[in-house]
Design a protein around this motif. Structure first.
Motif, PDB file in Angstrom:
ATOM      1  N   GLY A 125      30.401   8.901   2.542  1.00 31.93           N
ATOM      2  CA  GLY A 125      30.016   9.679   3.643  1.00 31.93           C
ATOM      3  C   GLY A 125      30.516   9.047   5.002  1.00 31.93           C
ATOM      4  N   ASP A 151      23.341  14.910   9.187  1.00 32.29           N
ATOM      5  CA  ASP A 151      23.518  13.667   8.073  1.00 32.29           C
ATOM      6  C   ASP A 151      23.384  12.576   8.614  1.00 32.29           C
ATOM      7  OD1 ASP A 151      25.881  13.505   9.571  1.00 32.29           O
ATOM      8  OD2 ASP A 151      27.232  13.433   8.117  1.00 32.29           O
ATOM      9  N   THR A 176      20.960   9.436   9.523  1.00 29.98           N
ATOM     10  CA  THR A 176      19.582   9.236   8.760  1.00 29.98           C
ATOM     11  C   THR A 176      18.870   8.171   9.694  1.00 29.98           C
ATOM     12  OG1 THR A 176      20.427   7.665   7.540  1.00 29.98           O
ATOM     13  CG2 THR A 176      19.918   9.731   6.630  1.00 29.98           C
TER      14      THR A 176
END
Length: 353
Positions: free
Chosen positions: A232, A36, A38
């Motif tokens: 997140g 996850d 980026t």
């Protein structure tokens, strides 16, 4: 999506990086890349053995420093380390085990961090009931208020306050309005550099934001702002089966800046309205956070939404993100940006789409 310019070291090079952090590479039981991430390349490293010390670490590796990035992203790994040091004791954040900006072991910056318990809230959202969510939002609000009590030497991104990295402050310290408008100008310049198609012309966006910036003069103290506290980047953990979940970590602090604490309230409810989050606001205010939703406050929030949405639209191009999913995401963000610009110009109500 992974950054096209991410760095992925081999075993030998990775071992030297761990050794620089005082970790014997022979103790590595596993190394797992976290999908996850980026911008940076991130690994979780589990160690074998007994005794004191961290049994699990997180290694964050900045992308190729010669690759394309946004202007504010230059050197942001330094900012991440600063955020953790500044927020320590006020919120659960990783400990910086090693920060290496020499680019001798690998040709970019890297951090070795303690690994915090729990799972990011976005991934765990289906396992959290409504009452538990309200309690967690109140707990998060109190933590954020504590972080906002940390103040800095000047407004702006920490890594940009001194170009020579000496720690010396610039001779003049501009106010928040000037600094924020410069931040917006930088991302608009990035949009032009990378040929990013925005929902309005760059000049019109710059004019709309600048004409609406008067309320920023009310901000006189540079507070520590994470600016990326979507679910997140918030970790939640159940300390025992059946126990109530708790906030176990605030992570990914590389977007942090010294600025208006009100800016924090944008990513905390991404694409929504913080005024609806009574649980968060109750926790925030109970811990000393101050926010009154008047016309000027709402205008400041609209300005910060515009800035965040601009970053989200522009960053995808230098990172090499593409495909139908990215195109749909860009359309969604662009629609929200258009709504906020309309609210600032007085052509719309500012309701979230």
């Amino acid at each position: 999506m992974n950054n096209l310019y991410g760095r992925r070291p081999g075993e030998r090079q990775f071992g030297r990086m761990l050794a620089a952090a005082g970790v014997d590479p022979a103790l590595v039981r596993s190394r797992t890349e976290l999908a996850d991430a980026t911008f940076n390349t991130v690994y979780r490293v589990r160690l074998s053995g007994e005794g004191p010390g961290h049994r699990s670490l997180v290694v964050k590796i900045a992308p190729d420093p010669t690759g394309p990035t946004l202007r504010y992203e230059h050197g942001i790994m330094r900012t991440e380390g600063l955020f953790y040091a500044a927020a320590a004791g006020r919120a659960p954040v990783p400990e910086v085990v090693c920060a290496d900006f020499s680019r001798e072991l690998i040709d970019t910056d890297f951090l070795v961090l303690s690994d915090l318990p729990g799972t990011n809230w976005h991934a765990a959202r289906e396992e959290i009931g409504d009452d538990e969510r309200a309690a967690l939002r109140a707990e998060l609000g109190a933590m954020v208020a504590a972080v906002h009590r940390v103040t800095g030497p000047a407004f702006g991104y920490p890594q940009a306050l001194s170009a020579d990295r000496s720690g010396a402050l610039p001779p003049s310290q501009p106010g928040w309005r000037a600094v924020f408008l410069a931040m917006v100008d930088a991302v608009l310049a990035d949009a032009e550099t990378f040929g990013v198609r925005l929902p309005e012309p760059v000049g019109r966006i710059r004019e709309t934001v600048g004409a609406s910036a008067d309320p920023l003069d009310a901000v006189t103290t540079p507070a520590l702002v994470h600016f990326d506290l979507w679910d997140g980047n918030v970790l939640v953990d159940r300390p025992a089966p059946g126990a109530a979940p708790r906030i176990s970590g605030l992570v990914d602090g590389e977007r942090a800046f010294w600025g208006d604490p009100l800016a924090e309230l944008v990513s905390l409810v991404l694409f929504d309205d913080i005024e609806r989050d009574e649980a968060f606001l109750g926790g925030y205010r109970s811990a000393g956070g101050r926010v009154v939703f008047d016309a000027e406050t709402r205008r400041r929030l609209a300005l910060y939404r515009c800035y965040l949405y601009l970053i989200m639209l522009v960053e995808a191009v230098p990172r090499g993100f593409s495909g139908p999913e990215q195109a749909a995401r860009d359309r969604y963000v662009a629609r929200h940006l258009r709504t906020e610009l309309a609210a600032l110009s007085g052509a719309g109500t500012g309701d979230r789409p």
